[in-house]
Design an enzyme around this catalytic site. Structure first.
Site, PDB file in Angstrom:
ATOM      1  N   GLU A 177      39.151 -17.963  -5.711  1.00  0.00           N
ATOM      2  CA  GLU A 177      38.812 -18.921  -6.368  1.00  0.00           C
ATOM      3  C   GLU A 177      38.443 -18.289  -7.782  1.00  0.00           C
ATOM      4  O   GLU A 177      39.463 -18.654  -9.426  1.00  0.00           O
ATOM      5  CB  GLU A 177      37.133 -19.516  -6.293  1.00  0.00           C
ATOM      6  CG  GLU A 177      37.885 -20.175  -4.817  1.00  0.00           C
ATOM      7  CD  GLU A 177      37.132 -19.060  -3.951  1.00  0.00           C
ATOM      8  OE1 GLU A 177      36.661 -19.785  -2.501  1.00  0.00           O
ATOM      9  OE2 GLU A 177      37.283 -18.307  -3.990  1.00  0.00           O
TER      10      GLU A 177
ATOM     11  N   CYS B 200      31.405 -17.632  -6.552  1.00  0.00           N
ATOM     12  CA  CYS B 200      32.360 -18.549  -6.789  1.00  0.00           C
ATOM     13  C   CYS B 200      32.160 -19.302  -7.317  1.00  0.00           C
ATOM     14  O   CYS B 200      32.572 -20.369  -8.564  1.00  0.00           O
ATOM     15  CB  CYS B 200      33.514 -18.914  -5.962  1.00  0.00           C
ATOM     16  SG  CYS B 200      33.942 -16.971  -5.716  1.00  0.00           S
TER      17      CYS B 200
ATOM     18  N   CYS C 101      31.719 -19.582  -2.373  1.00  0.00           N
ATOM     19  CA  CYS C 101      30.905 -18.910  -1.925  1.00  0.00           C
ATOM     20  C   CYS C 101      30.309 -19.159  -3.052  1.00  0.00           C
ATOM     21  O   CYS C 101      30.762 -19.510  -3.875  1.00  0.00           O
ATOM     22  CB  CYS C 101      30.997 -17.196  -2.135  1.00  0.00           C
ATOM     23  SG  CYS C 101      31.725 -16.172  -3.246  1.00  0.00           S
TER      24      CYS C 101
END
Length: 131
Positions: free
Chosen positions: A55, A89, A86
């Site tokens: 990402e 990100c 996560c």
């Protein structure tokens, strides 16, 4: 917006992942407000903390090309397990995206859909810092 095309782009990015340690490939596809798609894949490092997530690679590529407004994100893993971004990100996405940003997560036979604000509420924003 074509969700299937965005998911296909995320799945396609899996092939480029560098994952000699975890063998867990992740691909991401980020759609800009003007219709361009930028992809990223995870790039591992032996100490793990220096690894890059799919990402953030996609965000960096889009920002590098001058984009700051995004319409959607798709994430896929080699396991097709519905992986979500996560926390790190999510915070990176929150820097550029509204809480309403749709996040599509590949589960193989189905797709989970979230809003960024559901995944990370009460983020640190520029306004938090007085900007």
């Amino acid at each position: 917006m074509d969700v299937e095309a965005l998911l296909a782009a995320a799945r396609g990015a899996l092939e480029d992942a560098y994952v000699p340690y975890s063998e867990y490939r992740v691909g991401a596809a980020l759609l800009t407000e003007d219709g361009e798609t930028y992809v990223g894949c995870n790039v591992e490092n032996a100490n793990y903390s220096n690894s890059l997530h799919a990402e953030e690679v996609a965000v960096a590529e889009a920002v590098k090309r001058g984009h700051r407004e995004f319409a959607a994100l798709a994430v896929a893993s080699s396991e097709q397990d519905g992986v979500t971004p996560c926390g790190m990100c999510r915070q990176t996405l929150a820097e550029f995206c509204e809480e309403s940003l749709p996040v599509y997560c590949d589960e193989g036979e189905s797709v989970s859909k979230y809003r960024l604000g559901e995944l990370i509420p009460n983020t640190i924003q520029p306004a938090t810092l007085g900007k």
